[in-house]
Design an enzyme around this catalytic site. Sequence first.
Site, PDB file in Angstrom:
ATOM      1  N   LYS A   1      50.645  32.598  42.685  1.00  0.00           N
ATOM      2  CA  LYS A   1      50.035  33.783  42.078  1.00  0.00           C
ATOM      3  C   LYS A   1      49.866  34.882  43.116  1.00  0.00           C
ATOM      4  O   LYS A   1      50.178  36.044  42.864  1.00  0.00           O
ATOM      5  CB  LYS A   1      48.681  33.417  41.450  1.00  0.00           C
ATOM      6  CG  LYS A   1      48.843  32.645  40.150  1.00  0.00           C
ATOM      7  CD  LYS A   1      47.539  32.048  39.643  1.00  0.00           C
ATOM      8  CE  LYS A   1      47.832  31.136  38.451  1.00  0.00           C
ATOM      9  NZ  LYS A   1      46.699  30.321  38.024  1.00  0.00           N
TER      10      LYS A   1
ATOM     11  N   GLN B   1      40.500  29.738  39.310  1.00  0.00           N
ATOM     12  CA  GLN B   1      41.467  28.650  39.157  1.00  0.00           C
ATOM     13  C   GLN B   1      40.755  27.391  38.674  1.00  0.00           C
ATOM     14  O   GLN B   1      39.775  26.952  39.276  1.00  0.00           O
ATOM     15  CB  GLN B   1      42.184  28.395  40.503  1.00  0.00           C
ATOM     16  CG  GLN B   1      43.264  27.354  40.441  1.00  0.00           C
ATOM     17  CD  GLN B   1      44.455  27.768  39.579  1.00  0.00           C
ATOM     18  OE1 GLN B   1      44.932  28.891  39.659  1.00  0.00           O
ATOM     19  NE2 GLN B   1      44.924  26.848  38.741  1.00  0.00           N
TER      20      GLN B   1
ATOM     21  N   ASP C   1      42.563  35.996  32.446  1.00  0.00           N
ATOM     22  CA  ASP C   1      42.972  34.699  31.898  1.00  0.00           C
ATOM     23  C   ASP C   1      42.659  34.618  30.404  1.00  0.00           C
ATOM     24  O   ASP C   1      43.076  33.680  29.733  1.00  0.00           O
ATOM     25  CB  ASP C   1      42.210  33.578  32.632  1.00  0.00           C
ATOM     26  CG  ASP C   1      43.144  32.613  33.325  1.00  0.00           C
ATOM     27  OD1 ASP C   1      44.367  32.750  33.153  1.00  0.00           O
ATOM     28  OD2 ASP C   1      42.640  31.707  34.017  1.00  0.00           O
TER      29      ASP C   1
END
Length: 294
Positions: A54, A98, A121
């Site tokens: 990422k 994460q 997200d």
Amino acid sequence: MPAALIDGKAIAKAVRGVVARAAEGLTARLGHKPGLAVILVGEDPASQVYVRNKVKLTAAVGMESFEHRLPADSSQAAIETLIDTLNDDERVDGILLQLPLPDGLNANAAIARIDPSKDVDGLTETNAGRVLLGRQGLVACTPQGSVILAKSVTPDLSGKHAVVVGRSILVGKPLSLLLQAENATVTMAHSRTQDLAAVCRQADILCAAVGRPEMIRGDWIKPGATVIDVGINRLETSDGKGRLVGDVAFDEAKEVAGAITPVPGGVGPMTIACLLKNTVLAAARRRGWDDPLA
Ligand code: NDP
């Protein structure tokens, strides 16, 4: 005739190209690059690989990457304080926590702390709820990427029968809502579904998000169907390197399906591409600017 391969790598690259142009425009207007902050708590090896990718791809599309690594024994308060700081930081347009978090930490509470306008997200209640209500929001990346791949084969999903196997909050549920928004007729299947093979055989678009290696066999697939395999499962191999497989038995399925995503190289690259896409969208929307991707 074997199925056409849906090249997630190539499609993700094209999405990142569009994002890079949007990032360039935003940089000119902002006077600095749009920024994505990634929080990694602990040392989970798979998460470390995801975060490294990422960070690399964020820089490659011309955005600023802010990496925050916290030790596995961090307190809930330390994580939430960091999220508060990032919420208030003007240079940060997107915040990604994460997952999974180490045992003992509450992921839901931490996610709830993220400002929904920076929730790239798409996991906060606000953004998940907006998908349900059909309103503009930040859409979870893996389901968003899966729909882009399905539409690369069938641009108009209207009236198609989509079967989604798996009903997780991260993938299955939002994916079913996005497919309905495309006017597909959607069947949700899960661990209590009876005669799953027969249900799958009805699908024009079969989406597997289960987490069970190669569970969906070739004879579960309607000839000519499009298969979107979200699953990522690591199988042990004798050389110790391991092998990634999806939830679909690829070699069997490709003999029956019309089009299929490989694992790896299918949905996986799309997830990161959609994360970057969400970040430029977030950067523009929270300033009340037009869609930078249009
Ligand atoms: P979850 O474990 O949260 O959900 C799995 C779902 O599959 C559940 O709804 C469960 O049903 C259902 N299920 C389990 N066993 C069966 C069965 N035997 N028959 C039918 N349904 C079953 O997983 P996720 O949704 O988070 O992830 C699914 C897969 O996708 C994993 O392999 C994961 O690694 C992968 N993934 C890939 C991403 C990518 O970028 N490509 C991103 C995120 C995930 P029930 O609800 O009844 O328990």
